[in-house]
Structures are given as C-alpha cells and as structure tokens.
Design a protein around this motif. Structure first.
Motif, PDB file in Angstrom:
ATOM      1  N   GLU A 142       0.983  14.459   1.411  1.00 19.32           N
ATOM      2  CA  GLU A 142       1.071  13.836   2.729  1.00 19.32           C
ATOM      3  C   GLU A 142       0.410  12.457   2.701  1.00 19.32           C
ATOM      4  N   LYS A 143       0.622  11.689   3.756  1.00 16.00           N
ATOM      5  CA  LYS A 143       0.030  10.359   3.904  1.00 16.00           C
ATOM      6  C   LYS A 143      -1.486  10.443   3.747  1.00 16.00           C
ATOM      7  N   SER A 144      -2.017   9.601   2.852  1.00 16.29           N
ATOM      8  CA  SER A 144      -3.457   9.562   2.575  1.00 16.29           C
ATOM      9  C   SER A 144      -3.912   8.110   2.512  1.00 16.29           C
ATOM     10  N   PRO A 145      -5.155   7.834   2.934  1.00 13.63           N
ATOM     11  CA  PRO A 145      -5.620   6.446   2.921  1.00 13.63           C
ATOM     12  C   PRO A 145      -5.933   5.940   1.508  1.00 13.63           C
ATOM     13  N   ILE A 146      -5.656   4.654   1.308  1.00 12.50           N
ATOM     14  CA  ILE A 146      -6.114   3.928   0.131  1.00 12.50           C
ATOM     15  C   ILE A 146      -7.308   3.086   0.562  1.00 12.50           C
ATOM     16  N   THR A 147      -7.099   2.297   1.624  1.00 15.70           N
ATOM     17  CA  THR A 147      -8.150   1.500   2.254  1.00 15.70           C
ATOM     18  C   THR A 147      -8.018   1.708   3.758  1.00 15.70           C
ATOM     19  N   ASP A 148      -8.774   0.945   4.532  1.00 17.25           N
ATOM     20  CA  ASP A 148      -8.675   1.043   5.995  1.00 17.25           C
ATOM     21  C   ASP A 148      -7.332   0.555   6.520  1.00 17.25           C
ATOM     22  N   THR A 149      -6.597  -0.210   5.701  1.00  9.08           N
ATOM     23  CA  THR A 149      -5.337  -0.794   6.163  1.00  9.08           C
ATOM     24  C   THR A 149      -4.139  -0.438   5.288  1.00  9.08           C
ATOM     25  N   SER A 150      -4.278   0.590   4.454  1.00  5.94           N
ATOM     26  CA  SER A 150      -3.159   0.962   3.585  1.00  5.94           C
ATOM     27  C   SER A 150      -3.189   2.459   3.287  1.00  5.94           C
ATOM     28  N   TRP A 151      -1.968   3.023   3.063  1.00  5.86           N
ATOM     29  CA  TRP A 151      -1.810   4.453   2.853  1.00  5.86           C
ATOM     30  C   TRP A 151      -0.753   4.705   1.795  1.00  5.86           C
ATOM     31  N   TRP A 152      -0.766   5.938   1.248  1.00  9.51           N
ATOM     32  CA  TRP A 152       0.251   6.331   0.279  1.00  9.51           C
ATOM     33  C   TRP A 152       0.610   7.781   0.481  1.00  9.51           C
ATOM     34  N   ALA A 153       1.748   8.167  -0.077  1.00 12.31           N
ATOM     35  CA  ALA A 153       2.221   9.546  -0.039  1.00 12.31           C
ATOM     36  C   ALA A 153       3.175   9.715  -1.217  1.00 12.31           C
ATOM     37  N   ILE A 154       3.517  10.962  -1.521  1.00  8.68           N
ATOM     38  CA  ILE A 154       4.447  11.235  -2.621  1.00  8.68           C
ATOM     39  C   ILE A 154       5.448  12.286  -2.149  1.00  8.68           C
ATOM     40  N   PHE A 155       6.715  12.070  -2.487  1.00  9.05           N
ATOM     41  CA  PHE A 155       7.729  13.069  -2.188  1.00  9.05           C
ATOM     42  C   PHE A 155       8.549  13.355  -3.446  1.00  9.05           C
ATOM     43  N   ALA A 156       9.283  14.460  -3.402  1.00  7.78           N
ATOM     44  CA  ALA A 156      10.238  14.792  -4.460  1.00  7.78           C
ATOM     45  C   ALA A 156      11.633  14.729  -3.855  1.00  7.78           C
ATOM     46  N   ASP A 157      12.547  14.093  -4.586  1.00  6.82           N
ATOM     47  CA  ASP A 157      13.928  14.074  -4.132  1.00  6.82           C
ATOM     48  C   ASP A 157      14.584  15.418  -4.460  1.00  6.82           C
ATOM     49  N   PRO A 158      15.831  15.653  -4.045  1.00 10.65           N
ATOM     50  CA  PRO A 158      16.464  16.949  -4.310  1.00 10.65           C
ATOM     51  C   PRO A 158      16.578  17.309  -5.795  1.00 10.65           C
ATOM     52  N   ASP A 159      16.492  16.310  -6.691  1.00  5.83           N
ATOM     53  CA  ASP A 159      16.518  16.576  -8.135  1.00  5.83           C
ATOM     54  C   ASP A 159      15.133  16.808  -8.720  1.00  5.83           C
ATOM     55  N   GLY A 160      14.096  16.713  -7.897  1.00  6.02           N
ATOM     56  CA  GLY A 160      12.738  16.939  -8.372  1.00  6.02           C
ATOM     57  C   GLY A 160      12.007  15.694  -8.840  1.00  6.02           C
ATOM     58  N   ASN A 161      12.624  14.511  -8.721  1.00  5.44           N
ATOM     59  CA  ASN A 161      11.954  13.267  -9.098  1.00  5.44           C
ATOM     60  C   ASN A 161      10.880  12.922  -8.075  1.00  5.44           C
ATOM     61  N   HIS A 162       9.700  12.566  -8.548  1.00  2.63           N
ATOM     62  CA  HIS A 162       8.614  12.181  -7.660  1.00  2.63           C
ATOM     63  C   HIS A 162       8.653  10.678  -7.416  1.00  2.63           C
ATOM     64  N   VAL A 163       8.557  10.296  -6.145  1.00  2.00           N
ATOM     65  CA  VAL A 163       8.561   8.901  -5.737  1.00  2.00           C
ATOM     66  C   VAL A 163       7.379   8.696  -4.799  1.00  2.00           C
ATOM     67  N   GLY A 164       6.662   7.602  -4.993  1.00  4.41           N
ATOM     68  CA  GLY A 164       5.537   7.280  -4.123  1.00  4.41           C
ATOM     69  C   GLY A 164       5.967   6.383  -2.982  1.00  4.41           C
ATOM     70  N   LEU A 165       5.228   6.473  -1.887  1.00  3.84           N
ATOM     71  CA  LEU A 165       5.433   5.606  -0.732  1.00  3.84           C
ATOM     72  C   LEU A 165       4.154   4.819  -0.487  1.00  3.84           C
ATOM     73  N   TYR A 166       4.305   3.578  -0.023  1.00  8.63           N
ATOM     74  CA  TYR A 166       3.174   2.730   0.287  1.00  8.63           C
ATOM     75  C   TYR A 166       3.412   2.076   1.643  1.00  8.63           C
ATOM     76  N   GLU A 167       2.375   2.083   2.476  1.00  4.76           N
ATOM     77  CA  GLU A 167       2.437   1.435   3.792  1.00  4.76           C
ATOM     78  C   GLU A 167       1.150   0.657   4.003  1.00  4.76           C
ATOM     79  N   GLY A 168       1.264  -0.580   4.459  1.00  7.26           N
ATOM     80  CA  GLY A 168       0.073  -1.325   4.817  1.00  7.26           C
ATOM     81  C   GLY A 168      -0.198  -2.532   3.953  1.00  7.26           C
ATOM     82  N   THR A 169      -1.471  -2.944   3.972  1.00  5.16           N
ATOM     83  CA  THR A 169      -1.938  -4.090   3.213  1.00  5.16           C
ATOM     84  C   THR A 169      -3.207  -3.706   2.488  1.00  5.16           C
ATOM     85  N   THR A 170      -3.233  -3.953   1.199  1.00  5.50           N
ATOM     86  CA  THR A 170      -4.435  -3.676   0.406  1.00  5.50           C
ATOM     87  C   THR A 170      -4.993  -4.995  -0.094  1.00  5.50           C
ATOM     88  N   GLU A 171      -6.184  -5.320   0.311  1.00  2.70           N
ATOM     89  CA  GLU A 171      -6.865  -6.520  -0.170  1.00  2.70           C
ATOM     90  C   GLU A 171      -7.812  -6.092  -1.277  1.00  2.70           C
TER      91      GLU A 171
END
Length: 121
Positions: free
Chosen positions: A90-119
């Motif tokens: 699930e969505k987890s913090p990297i910094t106060d202004t950025s987050w990440w998460a990981i999902f698997a597609d229907p074939d089982g490939n893992h892809v990361g998501l990034y939201e925000g700004t990391t300084e």
C-alpha cells in the motif's frame, strides 16, 4: 515528471559497494547516497534524466523494479484491483512530500508507483 512517466528504477543487490563499483565502471553512472538515505545509494545516468537506486536484495525483491510517477497512488491502486492486478504494498511515505507503493499486474510483474516530490541534497 508527468503522470505515467517512468521516474526511477531500483536494482536489487546483495553487496552495495560491489554493485556501485560494477555499475559506475560499466555505464559511467554517478552513484552516491543522498543525506537521509545512506543505505540506499542512488544512481544517475549520464543523460541526467534516467536514475534509480541500488536497493538491498530480499526474498520479495529479486528483479529490477521500475517506478511510474502518478498523480494519485490511491486512484491507481483502485484501478489495479479493478483491472485484475493486486496490491503488493500500500501507499507508504518516503518523505513528508512523497510516497510509493507496489502492485502486481495480472501476469505477476511488480511495478512501483511514485507520487510527490522528493528533495534529496
């Protein structure tokens, strides 16, 4: 970066120092650990656009993982499950202004998501 751009690639490694030497020698990548991320050296390609990290290899992290920048991790994770994928982390913090998460597609490939700004640095 705009929504949908690949923003980062993590490479799992078992020996950080050996990996830093290998990749910098092979591709000319600049590799350093930014303040606050000392155990996570970041690499930058010569084009100054491509980059990522050298992350500790673990049972659930054995292959390189790309991260896609998104406007809303919550919205994308909802679409993932609606479309037959699954949420790995699930969505987890990297910094106060950025987050990440990981999902698997229907074939089982893992892809990361990034939201925000990391300084870093």
């Amino acid at each position: 970066m705009p929504h949908g751009d690949i923003t980062h690639i993590d490479i799992p490694v078992s020996d950080l120092e050996a990996a830093k030497s290998f990749y910098s020698g092979l591709f000319g990548w600049q590799i350093s650990a930014p303040p606050g991320f000392e155990d996570y050296p970041m690499w930058q390609a010569p084009n100054q656009v491509s980059g990522g990290g050298l992350a500790p290899r673990s049972e659930g992290f054995t292959q390189p993982r790309s991260y896609v920048e998104v406007d809303s991790i919550e919205e994308i994770l909802a679409k993932v499950t609606e479309s037959g994928g699954s949420v790995i982390m699930e969505k987890s913090p990297i910094t106060d202004t950025s987050w990440w998460a990981i999902f698997a597609d229907p074939d089982g490939n893992h892809v990361g998501l990034y939201e925000g700004t990391t300084e870093v640095g």
